[in-house]
Scaffold this motif. Structure first.
Motif, PDB file in Angstrom:
ATOM      1  N   GLN A  90       0.834  -1.207   0.000  1.00 28.82           N
ATOM      2  CA  GLN A  90       0.000   0.000   0.000  1.00 28.82           C
ATOM      3  C   GLN A  90       0.871   1.261   0.000  1.00 28.82           C
ATOM      4  OE1 GLN A  90      -3.312   0.229   2.741  1.00 28.82           O
ATOM      5  NE2 GLN A  90      -3.338  -1.991   2.971  1.00 28.82           N
ATOM      6  N   VAL A  91       0.355   2.328  -0.597  1.00 27.22           N
ATOM      7  CA  VAL A  91       1.067   3.610  -0.659  1.00 27.22           C
ATOM      8  C   VAL A  91       0.102   4.711  -0.218  1.00 27.22           C
ATOM      9  CG1 VAL A  91       2.265   5.243  -2.166  1.00 27.22           C
ATOM     10  CG2 VAL A  91       2.511   2.777  -2.559  1.00 27.22           C
ATOM     11  N   SER A  92       0.561   5.532   0.698  1.00 23.66           N
ATOM     12  CA  SER A  92      -0.308   6.574   1.266  1.00 23.66           C
ATOM     13  C   SER A  92      -0.715   7.608   0.212  1.00 23.66           C
ATOM     14  CB  SER A  92       0.430   7.285   2.404  1.00 23.66           C
ATOM     15  OG  SER A  92      -0.319   8.389   2.862  1.00 23.66           O
ATOM     16  N   ARG A  93      -1.966   7.993   0.277  1.00 15.38           N
ATOM     17  CA  ARG A  93      -2.446   9.095  -0.570  1.00 15.38           C
ATOM     18  C   ARG A  93      -3.440   9.923   0.244  1.00 15.38           C
ATOM     19  NH1 ARG A  93      -7.534   8.987  -2.804  1.00 15.38           N
ATOM     20  NH2 ARG A  93      -8.688   7.019  -2.853  1.00 15.38           N
ATOM     21  N   GLN A  94      -3.696  11.119  -0.245  1.00 15.72           N
ATOM     22  CA  GLN A  94      -4.655  11.997   0.433  1.00 15.72           C
ATOM     23  C   GLN A  94      -6.030  11.860  -0.220  1.00 15.72           C
ATOM     24  OE1 GLN A  94      -3.546  16.170   0.410  1.00 15.72           O
ATOM     25  NE2 GLN A  94      -4.672  16.550   2.308  1.00 15.72           N
ATOM     26  N   VAL A  95      -7.076  12.045   0.568  1.00 24.17           N
ATOM     27  CA  VAL A  95      -8.445  12.031   0.034  1.00 24.17           C
ATOM     28  C   VAL A  95      -8.561  13.110  -1.044  1.00 24.17           C
ATOM     29  CG1 VAL A  95     -10.870  12.485   0.600  1.00 24.17           C
ATOM     30  CG2 VAL A  95      -9.438  11.206   2.214  1.00 24.17           C
ATOM     31  N   SER A  96      -9.228  12.758  -2.156  1.00 24.75           N
ATOM     32  CA  SER A  96      -9.435  13.735  -3.236  1.00 24.75           C
ATOM     33  C   SER A  96     -10.929  14.032  -3.389  1.00 24.75           C
ATOM     34  CB  SER A  96      -8.906  13.174  -4.561  1.00 24.75           C
ATOM     35  OG  SER A  96      -9.762  12.136  -5.016  1.00 24.75           O
ATOM     36  N   ASP A  97     -11.251  15.087  -4.099  1.00 23.93           N
ATOM     37  CA  ASP A  97     -12.666  15.423  -4.342  1.00 23.93           C
ATOM     38  C   ASP A  97     -13.365  14.311  -5.118  1.00 23.93           C
ATOM     39  OD1 ASP A  97     -12.305  17.772  -3.012  1.00 23.93           O
ATOM     40  OD2 ASP A  97     -12.042  18.985  -4.826  1.00 23.93           O
ATOM     41  N   GLN A  98     -12.625  13.641  -6.007  1.00 22.91           N
ATOM     42  CA  GLN A  98     -13.230  12.560  -6.814  1.00 22.91           C
ATOM     43  C   GLN A  98     -13.657  11.377  -5.945  1.00 22.91           C
ATOM     44  OE1 GLN A  98     -10.117  13.927  -7.689  1.00 22.91           O
ATOM     45  NE2 GLN A  98     -11.175  15.320  -9.075  1.00 22.91           N
ATOM     46  N   ASP A  99     -12.987  11.210  -4.815  1.00 20.04           N
ATOM     47  CA  ASP A  99     -13.338  10.078  -3.945  1.00 20.04           C
ATOM     48  C   ASP A  99     -14.806  10.127  -3.524  1.00 20.04           C
ATOM     49  OD1 ASP A  99     -10.789   8.890  -3.938  1.00 20.04           O
ATOM     50  OD2 ASP A  99     -10.119  10.120  -2.250  1.00 20.04           O
ATOM     51  N   PHE A 100     -15.322  11.329  -3.296  1.00 16.94           N
ATOM     52  CA  PHE A 100     -16.712  11.433  -2.836  1.00 16.94           C
ATOM     53  C   PHE A 100     -17.687  10.963  -3.913  1.00 16.94           C
ATOM     54  CE2 PHE A 100     -14.414  14.769  -0.410  1.00 16.94           C
ATOM     55  CZ  PHE A 100     -14.525  14.154   0.835  1.00 16.94           C
ATOM     56  N   GLU A 101     -17.292  11.141  -5.173  1.00 15.94           N
ATOM     57  CA  GLU A 101     -18.105  10.657  -6.305  1.00 15.94           C
ATOM     58  C   GLU A 101     -17.956   9.155  -6.463  1.00 15.94           C
ATOM     59  OE1 GLU A 101     -19.846  12.074  -8.943  1.00 15.94           O
ATOM     60  OE2 GLU A 101     -19.681  14.157  -8.263  1.00 15.94           O
ATOM     61  N   GLN A 102     -16.700   8.708  -6.392  1.00 16.44           N
ATOM     62  CA  GLN A 102     -16.379   7.359  -6.877  1.00 16.44           C
ATOM     63  C   GLN A 102     -16.650   6.235  -5.880  1.00 16.44           C
ATOM     64  OE1 GLN A 102     -12.369   7.705  -8.315  1.00 16.44           O
ATOM     65  NE2 GLN A 102     -13.005   8.869 -10.118  1.00 16.44           N
ATOM     66  N   PHE A 103     -16.625   6.540  -4.587  1.00 15.81           N
ATOM     67  CA  PHE A 103     -16.797   5.468  -3.592  1.00 15.81           C
ATOM     68  C   PHE A 103     -18.242   5.403  -3.105  1.00 15.81           C
ATOM     69  CE2 PHE A 103     -12.288   5.885  -3.835  1.00 15.81           C
ATOM     70  CZ  PHE A 103     -11.835   4.590  -3.636  1.00 15.81           C
ATOM     71  N   ASP A 104     -18.641   4.183  -2.755  1.00 11.99           N
ATOM     72  CA  ASP A 104     -19.997   3.957  -2.243  1.00 11.99           C
ATOM     73  C   ASP A 104     -20.045   4.081  -0.718  1.00 11.99           C
ATOM     74  OD1 ASP A 104     -21.208   3.092  -4.814  1.00 11.99           O
ATOM     75  OD2 ASP A 104     -19.649   1.557  -4.643  1.00 11.99           O
ATOM     76  N   TYR A 105     -18.975   3.648  -0.075  1.00  6.17           N
ATOM     77  CA  TYR A 105     -18.852   3.737   1.387  1.00  6.17           C
ATOM     78  C   TYR A 105     -17.531   4.432   1.689  1.00  6.17           C
ATOM     79  CZ  TYR A 105     -22.492   0.133   1.680  1.00  6.17           C
ATOM     80  OH  TYR A 105     -23.659  -0.584   1.566  1.00  6.17           O
ATOM     81  N   ILE A 106     -17.600   5.505   2.478  1.00  7.11           N
ATOM     82  CA  ILE A 106     -16.385   6.212   2.889  1.00  7.11           C
ATOM     83  C   ILE A 106     -16.376   6.162   4.416  1.00  7.11           C
ATOM     84  CG2 ILE A 106     -15.141   8.407   2.834  1.00  7.11           C
ATOM     85  CD1 ILE A 106     -16.628   8.989   0.151  1.00  7.11           C
TER      86      ILE A 106
END
Ligand code: 4NP
Length: 178
Positions: A90-106
């Motif tokens: 795994q490689v660390s990343r920061q939450v992006s604006d697209q994540d809110f669109e693309q994921f079903d469960y956050i």
């Protein structure tokens, strides 16, 4: 959302029907090097062990950018490895604006990061935001941050394992009836 009582009654997760789209789960903590990678690794293994890789995908991210590009904390990798979970790629990343669109469960690891997500998430996606521990019968809301100590990594795993079983049961319950 189904209550914990409802999710406890669901049939074996293997009975889930394949949905027409992959159900995407994002685990979120602060640095994305301890708690959310652990939760990702645990849920990924549960998914893999049940042959559900085409049904559920898992990722993780941090609300902060302190550790972007780094592998998980070695203490998390080692503790997880002792229980059969592999976090090493795994490689660390920061939450992006697209994540809110693309994921079903956050799923936030703690209340502070849930609050950050709520402030950034467009209203139409806010129902996707939940605390990971809301899937358990734990009284605590947050998975304690183990970063500044040495002994919290087993507790992170204990809580992540409890919660991820329930997350998968919840997904099975939600989608087996569709
Ligand atoms: P995590 O833990 O949010 O579970 O990945 C932390 C990792 C790094 C820091 C804080 C918490 N930090 O301050 O660098």
């Amino acid at each position: 959302m189904a209550s914990n009582q409802d999710t406890a009654k669901v049939p074996a997760v293997g009975l889930i029907k394949e949905p027409e789209w992959v159900i995407k789960v994002l685990m979120v903590c602060l640095g994305n090097i301890c708690r959310s990678p652990t939760a990702q690794g645990v849920l990924e293994k549960l998914v893999f062990d049940r042959g559900l890789e085409k049904v559920v995908s898992v990722d993780s991210a941090g609300t902060a950018d302190y550790h972007v590009g780094k592998n998980p904390d070695p203490r998390s990798i080692e503790a997880a490895s002792r229980r059969g979970f592999d976090l090493s790629s795994q490689v660390s990343r920061q939450v992006s604006d697209q994540d809110f669109e693309q994921f079903d469960y956050i799923l936030a690891m703690d209340v502070e990061n849930l609050t950050v997500l709520q402030s950034r998430c467009p209203p139409k996606h806010r129902q996707k935001l939940k605390l990971l521990l809301s899937f358990t019968e734990q009284k605590r809301l947050s998975i304690p941050d183990p970063y500044y100590g040495d002994d919290g990594f087993e507790l992170v795993l204990d809580l992540a394992e409890q919660a991820c079983h329930q997350v998968l049961a919840h997904i099975a319950y939600e989608f087996s009836s569709k």
